[in-house]
Scaffold this motif. Structure first.
Motif, PDB file in Angstrom:
ATOM      1  N   PHE A  52       0.858  -1.182   0.000  1.00 38.70           N
ATOM      2  CA  PHE A  52       0.000   0.000   0.000  1.00 38.70           C
ATOM      3  C   PHE A  52       0.898   1.237   0.000  1.00 38.70           C
ATOM      4  O   PHE A  52       1.796   1.362   0.838  1.00 38.70           O
ATOM      5  CB  PHE A  52      -0.912   0.005   1.221  1.00 38.70           C
ATOM      6  N   VAL A  53       0.655   2.132  -0.944  1.00 43.94           N
ATOM      7  CA  VAL A  53       1.453   3.347  -1.068  1.00 43.94           C
ATOM      8  C   VAL A  53       0.550   4.538  -0.814  1.00 43.94           C
ATOM      9  O   VAL A  53      -0.478   4.717  -1.488  1.00 43.94           O
ATOM     10  CB  VAL A  53       2.101   3.463  -2.460  1.00 43.94           C
ATOM     11  N   VAL A  54       0.911   5.346   0.171  1.00 40.69           N
ATOM     12  CA  VAL A  54       0.114   6.509   0.558  1.00 40.69           C
ATOM     13  C   VAL A  54       0.929   7.764   0.312  1.00 40.69           C
ATOM     14  O   VAL A  54       2.090   7.858   0.724  1.00 40.69           O
ATOM     15  CB  VAL A  54      -0.297   6.431   2.038  1.00 40.69           C
ATOM     16  N   THR A  55       0.305   8.737  -0.359  1.00 42.62           N
ATOM     17  CA  THR A  55       0.942  10.011  -0.641  1.00 42.62           C
ATOM     18  C   THR A  55       0.211  11.109   0.104  1.00 42.62           C
ATOM     19  O   THR A  55      -1.028  11.121   0.120  1.00 42.62           O
ATOM     20  CB  THR A  55       0.904  10.305  -2.158  1.00 42.62           C
ATOM     21  N   PRO A  56       0.905  12.040   0.744  1.00 40.76           N
ATOM     22  CA  PRO A  56       0.226  13.122   1.459  1.00 40.76           C
ATOM     23  C   PRO A  56      -0.750  13.869   0.552  1.00 40.76           C
ATOM     24  O   PRO A  56      -0.447  14.165  -0.608  1.00 40.76           O
ATOM     25  CB  PRO A  56       1.387  14.040   1.890  1.00 40.76           C
ATOM     26  N   GLY A  57      -1.931  14.128   1.054  1.00 40.68           N
ATOM     27  CA  GLY A  57      -2.945  14.839   0.290  1.00 40.68           C
ATOM     28  C   GLY A  57      -3.830  13.952  -0.556  1.00 40.68           C
ATOM     29  O   GLY A  57      -4.827  14.414  -1.106  1.00 40.68           O
ATOM     30  N   ASP A  58      -3.470  12.683  -0.670  1.00 39.03           N
ATOM     31  CA  ASP A  58      -4.276  11.741  -1.450  1.00 39.03           C
ATOM     32  C   ASP A  58      -4.981  10.815  -0.469  1.00 39.03           C
ATOM     33  O   ASP A  58      -4.340   9.994   0.179  1.00 39.03           O
ATOM     34  CB  ASP A  58      -3.386  10.936  -2.390  1.00 39.03           C
ATOM     35  N   PRO A  59      -6.298  10.921  -0.320  1.00 38.65           N
ATOM     36  CA  PRO A  59      -7.001  10.132   0.702  1.00 38.65           C
ATOM     37  C   PRO A  59      -7.074   8.640   0.399  1.00 38.65           C
ATOM     38  O   PRO A  59      -7.346   7.835   1.284  1.00 38.65           O
ATOM     39  CB  PRO A  59      -8.409  10.746   0.700  1.00 38.65           C
ATOM     40  N   SER A  60      -6.818   8.245  -0.847  1.00 40.72           N
ATOM     41  CA  SER A  60      -6.955   6.840  -1.216  1.00 40.72           C
ATOM     42  C   SER A  60      -5.578   6.224  -1.449  1.00 40.72           C
ATOM     43  O   SER A  60      -4.845   6.655  -2.350  1.00 40.72           O
ATOM     44  CB  SER A  60      -7.782   6.700  -2.498  1.00 40.72           C
ATOM     45  N   PRO A  61      -5.207   5.225  -0.651  1.00 41.90           N
ATOM     46  CA  PRO A  61      -3.918   4.561  -0.876  1.00 41.90           C
ATOM     47  C   PRO A  61      -3.940   3.755  -2.165  1.00 41.90           C
ATOM     48  O   PRO A  61      -4.977   3.224  -2.566  1.00 41.90           O
ATOM     49  CB  PRO A  61      -3.771   3.660   0.349  1.00 41.90           C
ATOM     50  N   HIS A  62      -2.818   3.689  -2.824  1.00 43.96           N
ATOM     51  CA  HIS A  62      -2.673   2.840  -4.000  1.00 43.96           C
ATOM     52  C   HIS A  62      -2.273   1.446  -3.517  1.00 43.96           C
ATOM     53  O   HIS A  62      -1.345   1.302  -2.734  1.00 43.96           O
ATOM     54  CB  HIS A  62      -1.617   3.403  -4.947  1.00 43.96           C
ATOM     55  N   ALA A  63      -2.967   0.438  -3.988  1.00 41.91           N
ATOM     56  CA  ALA A  63      -2.731  -0.934  -3.525  1.00 41.91           C
ATOM     57  C   ALA A  63      -2.223  -1.794  -4.667  1.00 41.91           C
ATOM     58  O   ALA A  63      -2.698  -1.691  -5.804  1.00 41.91           O
ATOM     59  CB  ALA A  63      -4.012  -1.530  -2.948  1.00 41.91           C
ATOM     60  N   LEU A  64      -1.238  -2.616  -4.336  1.00 44.39           N
ATOM     61  CA  LEU A  64      -0.686  -3.553  -5.298  1.00 44.39           C
ATOM     62  C   LEU A  64      -0.672  -4.933  -4.657  1.00 44.39           C
ATOM     63  O   LEU A  64      -0.161  -5.107  -3.549  1.00 44.39           O
ATOM     64  CB  LEU A  64       0.744  -3.139  -5.680  1.00 44.39           C
ATOM     65  N   CYS A  65      -1.252  -5.902  -5.328  1.00 45.99           N
ATOM     66  CA  CYS A  65      -1.323  -7.267  -4.804  1.00 45.99           C
ATOM     67  C   CYS A  65      -0.640  -8.206  -5.793  1.00 45.99           C
ATOM     68  O   CYS A  65      -1.062  -8.308  -6.952  1.00 45.99           O
ATOM     69  CB  CYS A  65      -2.771  -7.688  -4.581  1.00 45.99           C
ATOM     70  N   LEU A  66       0.429  -8.868  -5.330  1.00 44.33           N
ATOM     71  CA  LEU A  66       1.188  -9.777  -6.176  1.00 44.33           C
ATOM     72  C   LEU A  66       1.097 -11.193  -5.614  1.00 44.33           C
ATOM     73  O   LEU A  66       1.106 -11.380  -4.397  1.00 44.33           O
ATOM     74  CB  LEU A  66       2.657  -9.346  -6.240  1.00 44.33           C
TER      75      LEU A  66
END
Length: 334
Positions: free
Chosen positions: A17-31
């Motif tokens: 899970f990658v979270v960037t300040p100001g972005d309320p939705s984390p980017h998720a990667l499932c491998l």
């Protein structure tokens, strides 16, 4: 850009899970990835580090699994500050050393770590940094050789000069008693002493008691210190090692310092060379005093040590991850 990169491992999945300040939705990667295979790769990497064997193959393979997919999808980019929250076998893994030869993550990103993503709000909480006088604690064991004794004293004197800090010599009496009265408000505390990793709560720092004898300052005692907002660094071996816990919250010296209120902790994952430690800690504090962030200061210090192999025959192996990668920053990277 600052990015939180949090890993969550199951038996057959690698979730990031990658979270960037100001972005309320984390980017998720499932491998799809077998946990046992990943754990074996991590264990092989650690064995090679401890034996001072080449680690390029392991570092490249782990980098390809843990970081390259994020770069390919542009979830992280060069010069982003990466705050890594590991999980299970990834605890204690030096992410800065991952990647193929000449392309270590250290060269592409400043890196810090968190015990877990859940503590991020506490790390980001806006509080003013302490402004009190910095402190350097130094203690040699009676069994130390003269060369090591001299190295400890040089490191203490060097850091004290950079930070304009007071030096507490543990040989003068009960170190914890002295710290309990002088720590509150200190902007930084650097310990130059031996550490002990024993597992099952038996880890700690080797200091002196009121009778002048070596003693182990336990994690419980370190947790009771007042380190509110202080930057803490440990110049001993394996100060960053921690024992597993069912909750995945590792217990160790770093956790004790964070519990005591430290804003961030600079520690070591395996035994370090004392002369190289002198170089790394001095370069770190020089960069920090010059205004660089803590994560960037550590990156500059590690790169500085890597470059010494070209200038000093006594440091011919300093470019190896074995020597520059054990240093890890946990907590605030700013």
């Amino acid at each position: 850009m600052e990015r939180l990169v949090e890993y969550y491992l199951t038996s057959r999945r690698l979730n990031v899970f990658v979270v960037t300040p100001g972005d309320p939705s984390p980017h998720a990667l499932c491998l799809t990835y077998e946990y046992e295979d990943l754990a074996k790769r991590v264990a092989a990497f650690r064995r090679a580090i401890w034996r001072e064997e080449p680690v390029g193959e392991f570092a490249g393979a782990l980098g390809a699994v843990l970081l390259e997919p994020l770069r390919t999808l542009r979830l992280i980019e060069d010069e982003d500050v990466l705050c890594i929250a590991p999980h299970r076998c990834l605890h204690g893994l030096p992410f800065a050393a991952l990647g193929s030869q000449g392309e270590h993550a250290l060269l592409r990103n400043p890196i810090a770590h968190l015990p877990s993503g859940a503590v991020l709000p506490a790390v980001l909480r806006s509080t003013s940094d302490p402004t009190g006088r910095a402190i350097v604690v130094v203690h040699n064991s009676d069994k130390d050789a003269e060369e090591l004794r001299a190295s400890f004293q040089r490191e203490a004197a060097s850091i004290a000069a950079i930070l304009d800090a007071d030096i507490i010599d543990a040989s003068d009496g009960d170190t914890l008693a002295a710290l309990s009265t002088r720590l509150p408000g200190a902007r930084a505390v650097h310990f130059v002493c031996h550490a002990h990793y024993g597992g099952r709560g038996r880890s700690g720092l080797v200091l002196r008691d009121e009778k002048g004898a070596d003693r182990l300052a336990s994690m419980e005692e370190l947790s009771a210190l007042r380190l509110d907002g202080t930057l803490v660094s440990f110049g001993g071996c394996e100060t960053g090692r921690a024992e597993p816990h069912q909750s995945d919250d590792r217990r160790g010296i770093v956790r004790a310092a964070l519990t005591a209120g430290a804003s961030s902790v600079l520690a070591t994952l395996w035994p370090i060379h004392s002369h190289m430690a002198e170089i790394v800690f001095a370069a770190f504090f020089e960069a920090w005093e010059a205004g660089y962030s803590r994560a960037e200061s550590l990156r500059r210090a590690q790169r500085h040590l890597m470059e010494q192999s070209e200038n000093d025959l006594d440091l011919s192996g300093s470019a190896l991850p074995t020597h520059w990668a054990p240093y890890i920053l946990v907590g605030s990277w700013r």
